[in-house]
Design an enzyme around this catalytic site. Structure first.
Site, short mmCIF file in Angstrom:
data_model
loop_
_atom_site.label_atom_id
_atom_site.label_comp_id
_atom_site.label_asym_id
_atom_site.label_seq_id
_atom_site.Cartn_x
_atom_site.Cartn_y
_atom_site.Cartn_z
N SER A 26 7.31 1.31 3.42
CA SER A 26 8.02 1.47 2.15
C SER A 26 7.04 1.32 0.99
CB SER A 26 9.12 0.42 2.02
OG SER A 26 8.51 -0.84 1.74
N LYS A 27 7.52 1.70 -0.17
CA LYS A 27 6.71 1.60 -1.37
C LYS A 27 6.29 0.14 -1.59
CE LYS A 27 7.27 2.35 -6.35
NZ LYS A 27 6.66 1.08 -6.59
N ARG A 28 7.18 -0.78 -1.23
CA ARG A 28 6.87 -2.20 -1.44
C ARG A 28 5.66 -2.66 -0.62
NH1 ARG A 28 11.68 -5.09 -0.45
NH2 ARG A 28 10.36 -6.91 -0.15
N ASP A 66 2.63 -1.61 -2.57
CA ASP A 66 2.37 -2.49 -3.72
C ASP A 66 1.77 -3.81 -3.24
OD1 ASP A 66 3.41 -0.56 -5.29
OD2 ASP A 66 5.41 -1.45 -5.46
#
Ligand code: GLU
Length: 510
Positions: A265-267, A270
């Site tokens: 996921s994008k998380r 990050d």
């Protein structure tokens, strides 16, 4: 033998920036098409207007372009079977929805959101899950439970409705998936999905099947998350009288997080500091910026190479592939069904391989236009190539070349305190002053000659090599870093080499 022309489509919904998993889906479709002399189409599936995001469609097109994934037909190209944006095809779908109602495969449902919420909570109160299907449809507000006159009156009064698929009872749908082989689904556990909405738009399921049929799609290659929709899609082909034209299906494995379990996921990006999007994306509402592979300095070739190996394997040890090469060897049979773990370090490794393969003059040009010009530094191309050659195996990205080469362009004005303490001792000044006298008369300041003369002198003096070389390196680079010392002096030249030694002595004496 099946002689049907291979036609595949990438059918993203413009709900935000295209995730790298989406790019991989596009890539596998593209490679499959190229391998089989087929067409690769881009269709935009924007039937859910509530999730539409400004700029997402352009982002998709730009991302594919950056990757070198060429669109043969559809959005971003032309074609005879368009329009290729579902919102522009709005008028096409109602006919098929009506056809399904007429043949008894679909029905009108007038249940309001409040009504459905109420039933749902009644089920929950009994610890049961509500499904709109054969177990409940008889007690709900739909045309199956109305007389023709009642239905007519409701429709004429303009009451809002949706059209639902009437999932057949007790059937086992058996389908072949090119990756998962034979899969089967029991219809009794499936729900009566909405096909057409009260806003006059079809849902994904109806539009997707109708368009794949009308656009003569031969193979549907998409993410694993669509596998649960497969029985409905297969039944829709059947109910619309298109069973013979049902495409072949391939559901690609998930891309997994680098650590832990689950989907990437994008998380995760990050948290671990890597991009999950091909290009940088600025959210039009929050203005939040998500990093992109392009802006991080990845080459599109290396990004694509890395993606190709997420789920597919060539059956050999080879890891570096160009898009052309992939286009000639790709096969769906070599795509596994187990999730593919994404590895950000390996992704950098790929970039490094592509960087190392580039000619120095090309890297020099890139370094000039992205870094040196901005700093107002100009340098002879030959000299720049020489510098790049010395350090390129120490970087993953061109942008990192600066931290490896700054001292070639700027005389150090500061020195790393730790190295200074270790390398500059009592007696160092005398040694450096003598070194200057050794260097001064050298005529051929090339790598070998300078090295021989300095080494001879050190040997004759019988002092440790480090006593000379450590402060020498410090003077040249400002620290303990850099390639072979005489490669550096060769680039800097005699005057600048001596100048830097003097500067260090001066610095120490102040
Ligand atoms: N619009 C769907 C998506 O966003 C397409 C799924 C499919 O390829 O059928 O992924």
């Amino acid at each position: 033998m099946d002689t049907k022309k291979v036609r595949v489509r990438f059918a993203p919904s413009p709900t935000g920036p295209l995730h790298m998993g989406g790019v991989r889906t596009a890539l596998f479709n593209y490679l499959f098409a190229k391998k089989n002399n087929g067409d690769f189409l881009l269709r935009i599936e924007d039937t859910d207007q509530t999730r539409y995001v400004e700029g997402a469609e352009d982002y998709i097109i730009e991302s594919l372009k950056w990757c070198g994934i060429n669109i043969d037909e559809g959005i971003g190209a032309t074609g005879d079977l368009g329009p290729y944006r579902q919102s522009d095809r709005k008028d096409i779908y109602r006919k098929y929805s009506d056809q399904l109602i007429e043949s008894g495969n679909a029905y009108y449902a007038f249940d309001t959101a409040e009504e459905l919420d109420k039933v749902r909570s009644e089920f929950e109160a009994e610890k049961k899950t509500f499904i709109y299907n054969h177990t409940t449809r008889e007690n709900l507000n739909n045309s199956l439970n109305m007389t023709e006159d009642e239905l007519k009156a409701k429709l004429e009064s303009g009451e809002k409705y949706v059209v639902r698929f009437k999932m057949p009872l007790d059937r086992t749908v058996e389908i072949h998936d090119m990756i998962r082989k034979d899969v089967s689904f029991k219809t009794s556990t499936l729900d009566d999905k909405v096909l057409f909405k009260s806003d006059g738009m079809p849902t994904y399921h109806l539009a997707n099947v109708v368009d794949d049929y009308l656009m003569k799609i031969s193979h549907v290659i998409r993410g694993e998350e669509w596998l649960p929709s497969l029985p409905l899609h297969a039944l829709l082909y059947e109910a619309l009288g298109w069973k013979e034209s049902t495409p072949e299906f391939a559901h690609l494995p998930l891309i997994l997080k680098p650590v832990g379990k689950g989907k990437l996921s994008k998380r995760d990006g990050d948290k671990l500091g890597f991009p999950v999007f091909p290009l940088e994306w600025k959210d039009p509402k929050s203005n939040e910026i998500s990093m992109g592979y392009r802006e991080k300095g990845y080459y599109p070739e290396s990004f694509v190479n890395m993606l190709a190996l997420l789920g597919w394997n060539p059956g050999t040890e080879q890891e570096i592939f160009s898009l052309e090469e992939l286009s000639s060897i790709f096969s769906i049979e070599r795509v596994g069904k187990a999730g593919a773990k994404f590895d950000p370090e390996k992704t950098k490794w790929f970039n490094r391989q592509y960087l190392l393969n580039k000619p120095n003059c090309e890297l020099g040009e890139e370094f000039k236009s992205t870094v040196l010009n901005k700093k107002g530094i100009s340098i002879e191309p030959n000299k720049l190539e020489n510098i790049i050659n010395l350090v390129k195996d120490r970087v993953d990205f061109v942008a990192e070349l600066w931290e490896q080469t700054d001292y070639f362009f700027e005389t150090p004005s500061e020195y790393d305190p730790k190295t200074l303490k270790k390398a500059y001792k009592d007696g160092t000044e005398e040694i450096l002053t003598e070194l200057i006298e050794v260097l001064k008369p050298i005529e051929d300041f090339g790598v070998e000659n300078t090295e021989n003369i300095v080494k001879e002198w050190v040997g004759a003096k019988e002092i440790g090599f480090g006593k000379v070389m450590n402060p020498f390196r410090l003077a040249l680079t400002g620290g303990a870093r850099g390639p072979h010392i005489f490669d550096i002096t060769n680039v800097l030249g005699k005057d600048e080499t001596i100048n830097r030694i003097n500067k260090l002595i001066e610095f120490k004496n102040n």
